[in-house]
Design a protein around this motif. Structure first.
Motif, PDB file in Angstrom:
ATOM      1  N   TYR A   9      74.686  20.782  11.579  1.00  0.00           N
ATOM      2  CA  TYR A   9      75.124  21.378  10.459  1.00  0.00           C
ATOM      3  C   TYR A   9      74.470  20.607   9.271  1.00  0.00           C
ATOM      4  O   TYR A   9      74.502  19.344   9.229  1.00  0.00           O
ATOM      5  N   GLU A  37      75.619  26.827  11.513  1.00  0.00           N
ATOM      6  CA  GLU A  37      76.281  26.994  10.052  1.00  0.00           C
ATOM      7  C   GLU A  37      77.666  27.299  10.594  1.00  0.00           C
ATOM      8  O   GLU A  37      78.009  27.838  11.678  1.00  0.00           O
ATOM      9  N   ALA A  38      78.580  26.885   9.476  1.00  0.00           N
ATOM     10  CA  ALA A  38      80.012  27.030   9.813  1.00  0.00           C
ATOM     11  C   ALA A  38      80.279  27.373   8.444  1.00  0.00           C
ATOM     12  O   ALA A  38      80.840  28.799   8.106  1.00  0.00           O
ATOM     13  N   TYR A  39      80.941  26.468   7.671  1.00  0.00           N
ATOM     14  CA  TYR A  39      81.513  27.004   6.161  1.00  0.00           C
ATOM     15  C   TYR A  39      80.825  26.014   5.085  1.00  0.00           C
ATOM     16  O   TYR A  39      81.627  25.503   4.321  1.00  0.00           O
ATOM     17  N   ASP A  42      74.011  27.076   5.069  1.00  0.00           N
ATOM     18  CA  ASP A  42      73.641  27.980   5.766  1.00  0.00           C
ATOM     19  C   ASP A  42      72.471  27.861   6.573  1.00  0.00           C
ATOM     20  O   ASP A  42      71.653  27.088   6.041  1.00  0.00           O
ATOM     21  N   GLN A  65      76.265  33.508  11.892  1.00  0.00           N
ATOM     22  CA  GLN A  65      77.741  34.213  12.231  1.00  0.00           C
ATOM     23  C   GLN A  65      77.764  35.582  11.826  1.00  0.00           C
ATOM     24  O   GLN A  65      77.384  36.064  10.658  1.00  0.00           O
ATOM     25  N   SER A  96      81.560  33.250  15.711  1.00  0.00           N
ATOM     26  CA  SER A  96      82.291  32.297  14.865  1.00  0.00           C
ATOM     27  C   SER A  96      83.848  32.325  15.645  1.00  0.00           C
ATOM     28  O   SER A  96      84.105  32.759  16.859  1.00  0.00           O
ATOM     29  N   VAL A 100      87.695  30.567  10.602  1.00  0.00           N
ATOM     30  CA  VAL A 100      86.520  31.067   9.706  1.00  0.00           C
ATOM     31  C   VAL A 100      86.270  32.323   9.545  1.00  0.00           C
ATOM     32  O   VAL A 100      86.290  32.654   8.310  1.00  0.00           O
ATOM     33  N   SER A 101      86.284  33.251  10.322  1.00  0.00           N
ATOM     34  CA  SER A 101      86.164  34.729  10.146  1.00  0.00           C
ATOM     35  C   SER A 101      87.041  35.211   8.922  1.00  0.00           C
ATOM     36  O   SER A 101      86.746  35.860   8.044  1.00  0.00           O
ATOM     37  N   TYR A 105      85.446  34.288   5.519  1.00  0.00           N
ATOM     38  CA  TYR A 105      84.539  35.398   5.208  1.00  0.00           C
ATOM     39  C   TYR A 105      85.561  36.725   4.922  1.00  0.00           C
ATOM     40  O   TYR A 105      85.152  37.823   4.462  1.00  0.00           O
TER      41      TYR A 105
END
Length: 351
Positions: A9, A37-39, A42, A65, A96, A100-101, A105
């Motif tokens: 990351y 990438e996670a949060y 990107d 993701q 993911s 996180v989803s 998002y």
């Protein structure tokens, strides 16, 4: 067996060194440079930056993701990166996790297998420059009853077929990955357990699609720390926080895929203790509870000769691209680890 490099990351504290790491991997002949990438950062931006300043090494998303982008947007990004890099892009996808989803998002984490299958279908159609229409459970293109019409990607990728990978851990996801993808991105892989935890499921998926594992890229990521064999315990300690985060803290108490993988590897009691301590806030206790053998089985530790022996085991187990995540307290440490990886591959007779 080929070697890859994983930058992890962006924003993890080694950003200023990552370009030098990617360039050294390029010089040494590594096959691919992955970014995650996670949060936070990107992956697409990082990969474009790396591609502009390297020459031969492929760039890959590990992962884009699925809840972060519509499938058409992913096809656009993949085509653009492939064009800008001169045909060096590999598309890695993954669902993911539920936190996180849904938390980042705002996308429900339901039916991940069906969602992944539809997503891959749409991305492949779009990248092939067909006029895009699709009727599925999760996506319908164009939307019915409105002004939308089937459109065709206007960008021409450098290649007709961009390699598509799926990050998979669970048996059903692995089987579907074998069926619909060109490669699998694996994490916490143990050569001792790879057949029953991954390869057998991938093979079943390939057979379902009327294919074999020939040409399918089995691509696990392993942290790497080089040192004297008598210092393996100390090297393993470097990865206790990393292992505790995934086995103990990733996902939710009921949906931690990494914890479930540790259980399938025979660490059921230990995995439960690691998760209980981590989720209660005792991260140090969770790290201390990790058996050294679990870390040693899922990393590359020790001398070049010891790492070469492990590489032979991974190749024998079916790995085709071994992605390294070199640890080090300085840039020079990480670059030396890259060079050691190349040397180990040569000593193993796999170069």
């Amino acid at each position: 067996m080929r070697l890859g490099i994983n930058l992890g990351y962006w924003g993890a504290g080694m950003d200023s060194d990552n370009l030098a790491v990617a360039q050294e991997a390029d010089r040494l002949g590594y096959s691919v440079c992955w970014a995650a990438e996670a949060y936070g950062s990107d992956a697409a931006t990082v990969l474009s930056w790396v591609a502009a300043q390297t020459e031969r090494i492929d760039i890959g998303s590990a992962i884009f993701q699925i809840p972060a982008r519509t499938p058409a947007m992913t096809a656009m990004t993949a085509a653009t990166l492939d064009s800008l890099s001169g045909g060096r892009f590999r598309l890695g996808l993954g669902v993911s996790g539920p936190q996180v989803s849904e938390g980042w998002y705002g996308v429900k984490f339901d039916k991940p297998l069906a969602r992944t299958r539809e997503y891959v279908d749409i991305v492949r159609k779009a990248m092939s420059r067909e006029r895009l229409s699709y009727e599925g459970e999760h996506w319908t293109l164009p939307l019915p009853g409105g002004p939308g019409k089937p459109l065709k990607l206007t960008v021409h990728p450098q290649r007709e077929h961009i390699p598509l990978y799926v990050a998979a851990i669970g048996p059903k996801n692995l089987q579907q990955t074998g069926e619909i993808a060109d490669g699998a991105l694996l994490i916490f892989p143990s050569a001792d357990h790879l057949e029953e935890t991954a390869i057998a499921h991938l093979r079943a998926g390939r057979e379902k699609a009327g294919k074999t594992l020939d040409g399918f890229d089995v691509c696990p990521t392993l942290p790497l720390a080089v040192g004297a064999d008598q210092d393996v315990s100390a090297l393993a300690d470097m990865f206790r926080p990393y292992t505790a985060l995934y086995v103990g803290g990733m996902g939710s108490p009921k949906q931690n895929f990494y914890n479930q993988l540790a259980q399938r590897m025979g660490y059921g009691k230990e995995a439960a203790e690691i998760q209980e301590k981590y989720l209660s806030g005792d991260k140090e206790g969770a790290a201390a509870a990790i058996p050294e053998r679990l870390i040693d089985q899922t990393t590359l530790l020790g001398s070049v000769d010891r790492i070469a022996d492990r590489m032979q085991a991974y190749a024998a187990a079916g790995v085709t691209t071994l992605t390294l995540a070199p640890a080090g307290f300085s840039l020079e440490d990480r670059l030396a680890s890259l060079r050691a990886g190349t040397e180990a591959l040569e000593r193993a007779g796999l170069a």
